[in-house]
Design an enzyme around this catalytic site. Structure first.
Site, PDB file in Angstrom:
ATOM      1  N   LYS A 283      10.800 -22.580  21.043  1.00 41.22           N
ATOM      2  CA  LYS A 283      10.274 -21.269  20.672  1.00 41.22           C
ATOM      3  C   LYS A 283       8.919 -21.050  20.854  1.00 41.22           C
ATOM      4  O   LYS A 283       7.915 -22.211  20.767  1.00 41.22           O
ATOM      5  CB  LYS A 283      10.502 -21.245  19.025  1.00 41.22           C
ATOM      6  N   GLU A 290       3.000 -10.255  14.577  1.00 42.78           N
ATOM      7  CA  GLU A 290       3.760 -10.153  13.302  1.00 42.78           C
ATOM      8  C   GLU A 290       3.173 -10.287  11.984  1.00 42.78           C
ATOM      9  O   GLU A 290       3.232  -9.327  11.108  1.00 42.78           O
ATOM     10  CB  GLU A 290       4.904 -11.338  13.225  1.00 42.78           C
TER      11      GLU A 290
END
Length: 470
Positions: A283, A290
């Site tokens: 990831k 965000e």
């Protein structure tokens, strides 16, 4: 330790009330403004013959020493003294004696805190303006590097028409230009001097408010004492500006989250501006984008909280107005972080030019240009729209894109189609043809770059002008 007010009071303040009432934990960041304002006030009191000159000199020297102590980390703030004003005044009187007790002549904490907030606001406006210009420069520099980088433009998050990556970034540049204009409006609202309004009704002493305004570089003075101590419009204006700016940053954040996903693959954020997973080693998360997207709601909340606090207050000062600071300070910190980190993040990201080009070549975003092609051949637009819609339906059935359909196949839908239609369908030609003012054509991008440089030069000049007024 709970405070004994003295005078009419016969009991110490309840310790819980004392802690609840205190604001020192967040308003201590106003120390610079509080001391500078007090120096100007003391100087004015001596000028007007309200306190002896020698006392004013002691006050000014004592305040400068306290400023040095605070900046060196050698000043201990006392919650029992509630706020920044009482902490500084108490320490001053402790150091220089009765002269320090004269400082509060002809003023109240009501107009004192208003002064501090106005001055603090002006300083922060300049710092935020500088960060905003830096981010605009970052966007413009990346746009210039990608003036020929093709990508799909979207409506409804569906591919719509070919554009350039530069054109997309320039859209955000224009949003930020409006934000800069709104920030200048915040300055105007903060550039009014409230000191001398007292608690509510001015003072009986022969003060000179305009002298203080001149000492502190204010453009004007509040004409009504009641308005001076109760006005928080400038904070609401700032939070409104902050909410709009964060809304723009949140929209860009959402695009970065989408573009950096495997599904889009348009950009890759530098490792310094991404995080991994504690469980999944593959990831790479766009956490900064965000967080900015998430913190936008927090800034909105500060605006709504301030509007709600102010909506039911009778004139003039009410303790509710102490709530003007925490959200204000937090919004400032959020904005400054966002602009600073995004300037570096935008400049260091990798733009996947080939992936964008592939995307715009494998869709139907050139359909409008095919309709325009028929219009130039003499077909009314609504009829051209209908013809091309049928071409698209046919292509989908055949598992093709528009450039892959043969001329003979196109002729089934209209005799106006000629061999030159393939040129009209090329994404770079679709973009180049859109030369209307503000369009994505390469020539129009060049004009926007020139305009962008002029805008930034003007903004930098304005920031320098404001710095001279701090």
């Amino acid at each position: 330790m709970a405070k004994l007010w003295g005078g009419r009071f016969s009991k110490n303040t309840n310790e819980l009330v004392d802690a609840f009432n205190a604001s020192i934990e967040f308003d201590k960041r106003l120390y610079h403004e509080d001391i500078r304002g007090s120096i100007a006030h003391a100087t004015m009191l001596a000028k007007c013959g309200i306190i002896p000159e020698e006392d004013a000199e002691k006050i000014v020297a004592g305040l400068k020493d306290i400023l040095k102590d605070i900046e060196a980390g050698n000043f201990e703030f006392d919650i029992a003294l509630e706020d920044i004003h009482m902490n500084i005044e108490a320490r001053l009187t402790e150091r220089i004696g009765s002269a320090g007790a004269r400082l509060h002549t002809a003023r109240s904490r009501n107009d004192q805190v208003a002064l501090d907030m106005h001055m603090y606001m002006k300083r922060e406006v300049v710092e935020i303006a500088e960060l905003l210009v830096q981010f605009e420069e970052a966007l413009l520099s990346v746009a210039k590097k990608h003036d020929k980088t093709l990508m799909p433009g979207y409506t409804h998050l569906q591919r719509a028409q070919p554009i350039t990556f530069a054109h997309h970034l320039l859209a955000y540049f224009n949003m930020l230009q409006r934000d800069f204009r709104r920030l200048l409006g915040v300055w105007e609202g903060a550039d009014i001097m409230p000191l001398g309004a007292g608690a509510i009704a001015g003072t009986t002493f022969p003060i000179d408010r305009f002298f203080v305004a001149e000492q502190l570089n204010f453009g004007s003075v509040y004409a009504n004492s009641m308005d001076a101590v109760s006005d928080r419009d400038y904070i609401i204006e700032f939070l409104s500006f902050a909410s709009t700016l964060m809304m723009h940053m949140s929209r860009l954040s959402e695009e970065f989250c989408l573009w950096s996903s495997t599904e889009f693959g348009f950009i890759e954020l530098d490792d310094a501006f991404a995080t991994g997973s504690s469980m999944m080693p593959q990831k790479k998360n766009p956490d900064i984008s965000e967080l900015v997207r998430g913190k936008t709601g927090r800034v909105y909340g500060h605006l709504m909280a301030m509007l709600t606090t102010a909506k039911g207050l009778p004139l003039t000062y009410n303790k509710d107005l102490q709530e003007d600071k925490e959200g204000f300070f937090d919004a400032i910190d959020t904005l400054k972080f966002t602009l600073a980190v995004y300037s570096d993040m935008v400049k260091t990201m990798t733009v996947n030019v080939d992936r964008m080009r592939e995307a715009v070549s494998k869709d139907f975003s050139n359909a409008t240009d095919l309709a325009d092609y028929l219009v130039r051949k003499g077909l009314p637009f609504r009829m051209a729209h209908e013809v091309v819609g049928k071409c698209v339906a046919y292509a989908i059935t055949e598992g093709k894109f528009l450039p892959e359909i043969s001329l003979d196949e196109y002729k089934k839908f209209s005799d106006l189609f000629e061999a030159d239609l393939l040129d009209a369908l090329k994404p770079e030609n679709c973009v180049a043809a859109r030369t209307s003012y503000g369009g994505p054509a390469f020539t129009e991008n060049d004009k926007q770059f020139v305009r962008g440089d002029e805008i930034i030069a003007g903004q930098k000049a304005k920031v320098e002008e404001l710095k001279q007024k701090l």
